[in-house]
Design a protein around this motif. Sequence first.
Motif: not given
Length: 681
Positions: A337-343, A525-536
Motif C-alpha cells: 500500500e506504500m505505492g509503486p515508487e516504494s519498490g 519514476g517506475l520501479d527498476a524491477w518492472a522496467i527490467a522484467l519488461l525488457f527481459r
Amino acid sequence: MAVTDRTREQREHQLFAAAARYGATSEERRAVERQRDAGVAFPDSYDALAARAARLLDQQAVPAAMAVEAVRAEPLSPSAVYERILGVSKELQAWSFLPRGARAARTVARVSVRENGRELPIGTGFLVSPRLLLTNHHVLPDADAARQGFVEFEAQVTVDNTPQTPTRLDLDPDAFFTADERLDFALMRVASGPDGRPPGETFGWNRLSAQLGKLAIGELVNIIGHPMGRLKEIAVRDNMLQVRLDDFLHYRTDTEPGNSGSPVYNDQWEVVALHHSGVPRTDDRGRVLRRDGQVWRPGDGDDAIDWVANEGVRISRVLRHLAALPLGSRERALLAEMGPESGLQGAGASVGQITAPAPVPSPVAAGSGPAAERAEARAGLPGRAEAFGGDRHLVFLHGRDQQGEIPGQLRRDWTAGLNQGLVRAGLRPLDPEDVWFPYYGDRLVRALASREAVPRVVEAFAPTAADVTAPTAPTTRAVYEEIVANAATKWYLPPESRSAAERLGPGGLTRALQRQLSWLAARSGLDAWAIALLFRDVAAYLDDRRVRDDVLDCVLRTMPTSGEVVLVSHSLGTVVALDLVTRLSPAVNVVHLTTAGSPLGLNSVYDRLLIRGPQRPDQVADWLNVWCPADPVAIGCPLGDDWADGLTDLTVVNPHDRVHKINEYLSHAEVATSIAGSLQR
C-alpha cells in the motif's frame, strides 16, 4: 525499564554513533565547503546532478519554459546545465509550495506513551501508507513499547494561532510492527479512527520513493515535527544537505530532540530521510561537548549540547531493508500500500526465494465452481458476432505480466479505460462483450520458464534488478543488454568516466546494467524491477523463435479469421502486434492499429521484428502510436523519427505513478476518438 528511559538510553546511543559518522566524513565535508566557497552551488557528482535535474523536469517541479530560459543564453557543459536547472528549483518556488507543505504536514503526528498514569510525548511519526506510520527505533523500540503509545494528528495551532483539537489514535503493533536498530526506524500499523477509516484516508500519507534524484548536495531540506513534544513546528529552507553516506544524510537545520522520527522533505515535499539524531560537537577523545566547551554529561540536558549538524536515515535504505524482510502475505499486502515508487508492490518473495520468472498456477481439473471457471476463462475471448455490424472487429492485445489473470476481467478493465475516453469525447461507450481479447499471459510465462533449466534463486539481502531479472540464455542476455543500453542512451544516460569504465571486471557488466536500469527508473519514476522484467520478456520474445511462435499461435486462436480489424495493443503487445499482422488470414484487413506505451522506437527491437525494420506493414491501413514522455517503455518514441511515413504519433500525459498503464492511455479523448472513428462503417 520504562519506555521513556529506554528512549533516552537508545537516543544517546544514536547520538554517539552519529557523531562518529560525522567525524569520519570530515574530509568529504571540507571538500564540499571548499567547492561552495569557490562558487559551486551544488558540489555533487555528475550522475547525481543529472538524476536530480531529470526528476525535477519529469515531475514538472521546474517548468520546461523556465529551464530553457535558464540555459539558453550561453553554451554550457551538461553538468552546468544540470546546475542551472537545480538553481531555478532552489531560488523560485511555485505558489503550490505552501499548500503542498500544509498537505504534507497533515500526515505528521506527535508520538506519546502512557506511563505511570501520565501521557508523555517522546517523538514524531508520519504516515507512509493509509495504515502505516514510520518513526525511530529509539522512539518505539519494540511492539511492547508501541502498545503503550498513541499518536495525535493535527496537534498544532490554527491559522488564528489558537490550539487546534488533535485527533488521537492508538497504535496497533500486533497487526504490524517491524524495526531496525542500526537504521533506527520503526514501522507500525495505526488503528483506524472512530469512523472505521484508515488514518491515511483522513490525513493523507507520504508516497515514499526508492528512486534516485530526490536531493543533491547543496539543496535545502524541510522538516516537520514536534520538538520537545510541543505543537507541530516546521524548519523550512534554512538548511542544506552537506554529505550523503550509504545509509545516512548529514544536513544543517534547526531541530530539537523531540523531532526524532520527523520526515525530512525536499522542496517538492518528497520524503528524503527519516530524521533521527542531532550531531554534537566532540573533542579529540570523542566526548560530546557543551556550548561552553566543557564535556557534556547526561544530566546536563540536551539544551546544553553544542549541536553542529543533524543526521537522517536515507529513506531509500529503509525501503531496501523492508523489501528484504521475510514477511507473510498479509504483511506484504500492507507494505504494498506504500505505492509503486516504494519498490514494495512486487515484494512477494521472502529472503532467499526470489525466482525468475514467476510461476504460473497449475491448470485446474475440469469441474464446476470458481476454480474451474477461472481455468476455463484463461482462454482468449471472442467478441460478439453481431458487434460493429458483424464484419468489423475490435481486438485488444495485452502486454506482459498478465499470467494467472482472468481474461474477462482484463477485457472489462481495458474497456473501462476506453469508455472513460469516449465519455470525455462525448461518444457512446462500448460493451466489453463486443471486444475480442486474445490471451497469452500464461503461455508466455511457461515459454520463458522452459528456457531456464534451473530457476534462478538469489539471496535477497542485497538484490538488484540487474542481478535477478537478466536472462541466463547467452543470446537472450545479449539482446536484453542491448535493449536496456539502447533505452538508457535514448534517455541521455551520462557517459561513465574512463576510470570507472576501466574498472570493469568480474561483475562489471552487471554493475553497468544496474546503472542503466537505475537511470531509467530515476527518469521515469517506475520501479527498476518492472522496467527490467519488461525488457527481459521483450528480449526473450525477440531472441527465441520458439517463444515467439508460442505467443503468436496462442494469439491467433482468438483472432477473427475474416473482416476488418481495429487492433489496439499495449507494451510488449505492440511488438507482438507487428509480428501478428504478418500471419493473419488474407481475409483479414487491419484497418487501424493503435500502439500504446510501445518499445518499437528502439532499433534493438524493431530490427528483430518479422518485418525486419522500421516500416509500416502493408497489411496496416492506419496507425496511431500514443506515448507518454515519462514512460520508459516508450522511450524510443515518437516513432515517426525512425519509422517510414504512414503513422501518427500522439503525445499524452499520464499520472506520474501510472505512466505505463493501458487504462490511462485509453482514457484520453483523442485516443478514444481515433479508435471509435475506425470502428464506424
